[in-house]
Design a protein around this motif. Structure first.
Motif, mmCIF file in Angstrom:
data_model
loop_
_atom_site.group_PDB
_atom_site.id
_atom_site.type_symbol
_atom_site.label_atom_id
_atom_site.label_comp_id
_atom_site.label_asym_id
_atom_site.label_seq_id
_atom_site.Cartn_x
_atom_site.Cartn_y
_atom_site.Cartn_z
ATOM 1 N N ALA A 109 73.151 60.949 44.104
ATOM 2 C CA ALA A 109 74.054 59.871 44.302
ATOM 3 C C ALA A 109 75.435 60.014 43.970
ATOM 4 N N ASN A 110 75.593 60.811 42.761
ATOM 5 C CA ASN A 110 76.917 61.338 42.507
ATOM 6 C C ASN A 110 78.090 61.906 43.589
ATOM 7 N N THR A 111 77.238 62.842 44.153
ATOM 8 C CA THR A 111 78.061 63.609 45.223
ATOM 9 C C THR A 111 78.197 62.822 46.489
ATOM 10 N N SER A 112 77.039 62.331 47.121
ATOM 11 C CA SER A 112 77.032 61.603 48.198
ATOM 12 C C SER A 112 78.034 60.372 48.368
ATOM 13 N N SER A 113 77.803 59.472 47.159
ATOM 14 C CA SER A 113 78.785 58.212 47.237
ATOM 15 C C SER A 113 80.131 58.686 47.138
ATOM 16 N N SER A 114 80.507 59.861 46.299
ATOM 17 C CA SER A 114 82.083 60.175 46.342
ATOM 18 C C SER A 114 82.642 60.561 47.597
ATOM 19 N N ILE A 115 81.900 61.249 48.429
ATOM 20 C CA ILE A 115 82.215 61.660 49.650
ATOM 21 C C ILE A 115 82.319 60.486 50.648
ATOM 22 N N VAL A 116 81.261 59.553 50.784
ATOM 23 C CA VAL A 116 81.185 58.669 51.803
ATOM 24 C C VAL A 116 82.286 57.765 51.348
ATOM 25 N N ILE A 117 82.607 57.209 50.107
ATOM 26 C CA ILE A 117 83.691 56.405 49.559
ATOM 27 C C ILE A 117 84.918 56.882 50.227
ATOM 28 N N SER A 118 85.258 58.250 49.909
ATOM 29 C CA SER A 118 86.542 58.603 50.547
ATOM 30 C C SER A 118 86.719 58.340 51.946
ATOM 31 N N LYS A 119 85.692 58.737 52.544
ATOM 32 C CA LYS A 119 85.522 58.744 54.132
ATOM 33 C C LYS A 119 85.843 57.501 54.556
ATOM 34 N N VAL A 120 85.072 56.542 54.108
ATOM 35 C CA VAL A 120 85.360 54.922 54.493
ATOM 36 C C VAL A 120 86.680 54.484 54.075
ATOM 37 N N GLN A 121 87.170 54.779 52.895
ATOM 38 C CA GLN A 121 88.458 54.415 52.440
ATOM 39 C C GLN A 121 89.678 55.150 53.145
ATOM 40 N N GLY A 122 89.113 56.388 53.910
ATOM 41 C CA GLY A 122 90.354 57.195 54.501
ATOM 42 C C GLY A 122 91.230 58.108 53.591
ATOM 43 N N ASN A 123 90.894 58.309 52.420
ATOM 44 C CA ASN A 123 91.474 59.217 51.609
ATOM 45 C C ASN A 123 90.991 60.472 51.311
ATOM 46 N N ILE A 124 89.836 60.956 52.035
ATOM 47 C CA ILE A 124 89.284 62.331 52.041
ATOM 48 C C ILE A 124 90.070 63.471 52.289
ATOM 49 N N VAL A 125 91.238 62.866 52.877
ATOM 50 C CA VAL A 125 92.262 64.093 53.261
ATOM 51 C C VAL A 125 92.945 64.481 52.027
ATOM 52 N N ASP A 126 92.907 63.673 51.081
ATOM 53 C CA ASP A 126 93.484 63.860 49.645
ATOM 54 C C ASP A 126 92.798 64.975 48.995
ATOM 55 N N THR A 127 91.341 65.243 49.363
ATOM 56 C CA THR A 127 90.690 66.296 48.869
ATOM 57 C C THR A 127 90.683 67.485 49.619
ATOM 58 N N LEU A 128 90.888 67.355 50.875
ATOM 59 C CA LEU A 128 90.639 68.405 51.914
ATOM 60 C C LEU A 128 92.265 69.237 51.845
ATOM 61 N N MET A 129 93.283 68.542 51.507
ATOM 62 C CA MET A 129 94.687 68.961 51.638
ATOM 63 C C MET A 129 95.123 70.067 50.366
ATOM 64 N N PRO A 130 94.404 70.196 49.344
ATOM 65 C CA PRO A 130 95.070 70.717 48.126
ATOM 66 C C PRO A 130 94.497 72.308 48.392
ATOM 67 N N PRO A 131 95.069 73.285 47.951
ATOM 68 C CA PRO A 131 94.739 74.669 48.107
ATOM 69 C C PRO A 131 93.397 74.960 47.690
ATOM 70 N N LEU A 132 92.162 74.467 48.355
ATOM 71 C CA LEU A 132 90.849 74.708 47.633
ATOM 72 C C LEU A 132 90.206 75.369 48.874
ATOM 73 N N SER A 133 89.326 76.276 48.510
ATOM 74 C CA SER A 133 88.540 77.045 49.590
ATOM 75 C C SER A 133 87.443 76.026 49.874
ATOM 76 N N PRO A 134 86.744 75.992 51.204
ATOM 77 C CA PRO A 134 85.364 75.361 51.426
ATOM 78 C C PRO A 134 84.526 75.379 50.207
ATOM 79 N N LEU A 135 84.225 76.689 49.817
ATOM 80 C CA LEU A 135 83.246 77.128 48.778
ATOM 81 C C LEU A 135 83.696 76.351 47.380
ATOM 82 N N GLU A 136 84.971 76.219 46.963
ATOM 83 C CA GLU A 136 85.348 75.626 45.985
ATOM 84 C C GLU A 136 85.248 74.145 45.808
#
Length: 267
Positions: free
Chosen positions: A88-115
């Motif tokens: 629930a912790n990981t799935s809800s975090s990502i789904v909420i970010s996608k629905v609210q449209g702020n997932i880009v805030d997580t994707l933009m920082p200099p973090l690799s896919p594995l990180e």
């Protein structure tokens, strides 16, 4: 001209430890901020399960694997709670970010896919650990259960949180709406958890059902924690650990690919 070693280096090193820590801390603070829902509620649910089975079956149920039924049941409920909370912790975090449209805030920082994957999964593992420690203390203090192999129990809780946290990342990326996420939870995660030997020993099942249970990686999580708590199990804890670690690595690799390709993450 930069040498070959330098070309593989980012300005903050091969691993962005600060970024990874920040993402993990964010995912941890998400559930800590609403601890009555994320930590206290699972404890109440686990207590209700134990109370209902105690009242419904009571002393009429004989020993299972040489221990009282309630002692047999308790580790399964502990692991099931870890599974549900890590997912629930990981799935809800990502789904909420996608629905609210702020997932880009997580994707933009200099973090690799594995990180990104590891940061999300770490938050799920921490939530699962906190819940498991609280339930384990209750089992020791209220039921008088002595933890037979605490290191084995801790190891399976961490591996279980990793596996289910990674599955939560996969489900969160795949689902675009809350009802899709609910379908994954209700028709995949919950059946796998309930049909994994949480409430019974698979030795009581017919051969076909036993074979299906052995194909369910959550069975090995339940069985491994049961071995750690009461010292009894339906299968080898070493075999279970190998299967769960391999499954976790496979799911993490799939999540890495999804982040790397931007699958269902980028418009």
């Amino acid at each position: 001209m930069k040498n070959t070693a330098d070309m593989g280096m980012r300005r903050f090193g091969r691993v962005n430890w600060l970024g990874l820590y920040t993402l993990t801390r964010r995912e941890t603070m998400r559930f800590v901020a609403v601890w009555t829902q994320t930590l206290l509620a699972p404890l109440a649910t686990a207590g209700l399960f134990l109370a209902v089975f105690t009242l419904a079956i009571g002393a009429d149920r004989g020993d299972v694997m040489g221990v009282p039924f309630l002692h047999f049941l308790a580790p399964g409920i502990l692991m099931m709670t870890v599974i549900q909370n890590a997912f629930a912790n990981t799935s809800s975090s990502i789904v909420i970010s996608k629905v609210q449209g702020n997932i880009v805030d997580t994707l933009m920082p200099p973090l690799s896919p594995l990180e990104l994957v590891l940061g999300y999964v770490a938050g799920g593992v921490i939530r699962g650990l906190l819940v498991s420690v609280a339930i384990a203390l209750a089992l020791v203090l209220l039921l008088g259960i002595e933890i037979a192999h605490p290191l084995w129990a801790l190891l399976f809780v961490i591996v279980g949180g990793t596996l289910m946290g990674a599955l939560g990342v996969f489900a969160g990326i795949y689902a675009n709406k809350f009802d899709q996420m609910a379908a994954i939870t209700n028709f995949l995660v919950t059946p796998l958890a309930f049909l994994s030997g949480t409430f019974y020993s698979i030795e009581r099942l017919p051969p076909l059902m036993q074979a299906l249970s052995h194909a369910n990686p959550i069975f090995y999580l339940i069985d491994g924690v049961r071995y750690g708590v009461i010292g009894r199990s339906d299968s080898s804890p070493v075999l279970g650990l190998v299967i769960c670690v391999a499954t976790s690595a496979a799911v993490i690799a799939l999540c890495w690919w999804m982040f790397r390709r931007g699958y269902r993450l980028k418009a």
